[in-house]
Motif scaffolding. Structure first.
Motif, mmCIF file in Angstrom:
data_model
loop_
_atom_site.group_PDB
_atom_site.id
_atom_site.type_symbol
_atom_site.label_atom_id
_atom_site.label_comp_id
_atom_site.label_asym_id
_atom_site.label_seq_id
_atom_site.Cartn_x
_atom_site.Cartn_y
_atom_site.Cartn_z
ATOM 1 N N LYS A 9 30.877 42.151 54.001
ATOM 2 C CA LYS A 9 31.288 40.764 53.787
ATOM 3 C C LYS A 9 30.381 40.089 52.752
ATOM 4 O O LYS A 9 30.848 39.388 51.858
ATOM 5 C CB LYS A 9 31.251 40.000 55.106
ATOM 6 N N LYS A 10 29.081 40.335 52.871
ATOM 7 C CA LYS A 10 28.114 39.746 51.944
ATOM 8 C C LYS A 10 28.356 40.214 50.510
ATOM 9 O O LYS A 10 28.262 39.425 49.563
ATOM 10 C CB LYS A 10 26.699 40.136 52.375
ATOM 11 N N GLN A 11 28.661 41.488 50.347
ATOM 12 C CA GLN A 11 28.932 42.023 49.014
ATOM 13 C C GLN A 11 30.210 41.418 48.436
ATOM 14 O O GLN A 11 30.250 41.061 47.252
ATOM 15 C CB GLN A 11 29.045 43.551 49.057
ATOM 16 N N LYS A 12 31.229 41.285 49.264
ATOM 17 C CA LYS A 12 32.488 40.671 48.811
ATOM 18 C C LYS A 12 32.254 39.229 48.364
ATOM 19 O O LYS A 12 32.789 38.787 47.344
ATOM 20 C CB LYS A 12 33.533 40.703 49.920
ATOM 21 N N GLU A 13 31.441 38.516 49.129
ATOM 22 C CA GLU A 13 31.126 37.125 48.771
ATOM 23 C C GLU A 13 30.373 37.067 47.443
ATOM 24 O O GLU A 13 30.652 36.210 46.605
ATOM 25 C CB GLU A 13 30.308 36.468 49.887
ATOM 26 N N TYR A 14 29.452 37.973 47.261
ATOM 27 C CA TYR A 14 28.683 38.015 46.014
ATOM 28 C C TYR A 14 29.600 38.272 44.821
ATOM 29 O O TYR A 14 29.517 37.594 43.800
ATOM 30 C CB TYR A 14 27.589 39.081 46.082
ATOM 31 N N ILE A 15 30.470 39.259 44.965
ATOM 32 C CA ILE A 15 31.408 39.589 43.885
ATOM 33 C C ILE A 15 32.290 38.389 43.565
ATOM 34 O O ILE A 15 32.491 38.040 42.392
ATOM 35 C CB ILE A 15 32.243 40.827 44.262
ATOM 36 N N ALA A 16 32.802 37.749 44.604
ATOM 37 C CA ALA A 16 33.659 36.577 44.400
ATOM 38 C C ALA A 16 32.904 35.455 43.684
ATOM 39 O O ALA A 16 33.458 34.793 42.794
ATOM 40 C CB ALA A 16 34.205 36.085 45.737
ATOM 41 N N GLN A 23 30.443 35.800 41.595
ATOM 42 C CA GLN A 23 30.261 36.191 40.196
ATOM 43 C C GLN A 23 31.522 35.915 39.379
ATOM 44 O O GLN A 23 31.445 35.419 38.262
ATOM 45 C CB GLN A 23 29.878 37.677 40.095
ATOM 46 N N VAL A 24 32.678 36.210 39.954
ATOM 47 C CA VAL A 24 33.945 35.933 39.272
ATOM 48 C C VAL A 24 34.123 34.424 39.120
ATOM 49 O O VAL A 24 34.550 33.926 38.076
ATOM 50 C CB VAL A 24 35.133 36.569 40.026
ATOM 51 N N ALA A 25 33.747 33.675 40.154
ATOM 52 C CA ALA A 25 33.907 32.219 40.142
ATOM 53 C C ALA A 25 33.061 31.545 39.057
ATOM 54 O O ALA A 25 33.423 30.463 38.578
ATOM 55 C CB ALA A 25 33.553 31.637 41.511
ATOM 56 N N THR A 26 31.977 32.169 38.634
ATOM 57 C CA THR A 26 31.148 31.585 37.579
ATOM 58 C C THR A 26 31.877 31.595 36.239
ATOM 59 O O THR A 26 31.492 30.870 35.325
ATOM 60 C CB THR A 26 29.821 32.348 37.390
ATOM 61 N N GLY A 27 32.890 32.432 36.122
ATOM 62 C CA GLY A 27 33.626 32.544 34.874
ATOM 63 C C GLY A 27 33.071 33.601 33.938
ATOM 64 O O GLY A 27 33.638 33.883 32.889
ATOM 65 N N GLU A 28 31.943 34.184 34.322
ATOM 66 C CA GLU A 28 31.339 35.224 33.488
ATOM 67 C C GLU A 28 32.163 36.512 33.535
ATOM 68 O O GLU A 28 32.158 37.285 32.585
ATOM 69 C CB GLU A 28 29.913 35.502 33.959
ATOM 70 N N TYR A 29 32.853 36.717 34.628
ATOM 71 C CA TYR A 29 33.710 37.895 34.804
ATOM 72 C C TYR A 29 35.135 37.432 35.058
ATOM 73 O O TYR A 29 35.353 36.421 35.727
ATOM 74 C CB TYR A 29 33.232 38.743 35.991
ATOM 75 N N GLN A 30 36.093 38.200 34.575
ATOM 76 C CA GLN A 30 37.489 37.837 34.771
ATOM 77 C C GLN A 30 38.029 38.292 36.124
ATOM 78 O O GLN A 30 38.966 37.689 36.649
ATOM 79 C CB GLN A 30 38.355 38.418 33.654
ATOM 80 N N ASN A 31 37.441 39.362 36.665
ATOM 81 C CA ASN A 31 37.935 39.878 37.946
ATOM 82 C C ASN A 31 36.861 40.719 38.636
ATOM 83 O O ASN A 31 35.796 40.973 38.062
ATOM 84 C CB ASN A 31 39.220 40.699 37.742
ATOM 85 N N ASN A 32 37.166 41.151 39.852
ATOM 86 C CA ASN A 32 36.215 41.930 40.651
ATOM 87 C C ASN A 32 35.817 43.231 39.962
ATOM 88 O O ASN A 32 34.659 43.646 40.011
ATOM 89 C CB ASN A 32 36.811 42.249 42.021
ATOM 90 N N SER A 33 36.781 43.875 39.315
ATOM 91 C CA SER A 33 36.504 45.153 38.662
ATOM 92 C C SER A 33 35.437 45.012 37.586
ATOM 93 O O SER A 33 34.590 45.897 37.431
ATOM 94 C CB SER A 33 37.782 45.730 38.043
#
Length: 74
Positions: free
Chosen positions: A7-14, A16-26
């Motif tokens: 769960k913690k890893q999923k939250e972290y990934i999300a 990172q995407v929310a910052t706009g630096e990444y377009q998606n989880n991949s």
């Protein structure tokens, strides 16, 4: 390929995407793997360099017990 995250890893990934630096989880995962490879290669190279210094250095008169004791007390 199926990868499970905590769960913690999923939250972290999300986040990172929310910052706009990444377009998606991949993109986050690909970047993490790229950075891990760089880090791992550096650690391995540093260890090889230290091993070589040890092999090429002068012989020690200390026993293995002396070395272990100095690490426990130091």
């Amino acid at each position: 390929m199926n990868i499970s995250f905590t769960k913690k890893q999923k939250e972290y990934i999300a986040k990172q995407v929310a910052t706009g630096e990444y377009q998606n989880n991949s993109e986050v995962i690909r970047d993490a793997i790229r950075l891990h490879r760089i880090y791992r290669d550096k650690v391995i190279e540093d260890l090889r360099r230290e091993i070589e210094k040890g092999w090429n250095g002068p012989d020690s008169t200390r026993t293995m017990d002396d070395i272990i004791s100095s690490k426990k007390n130091g």
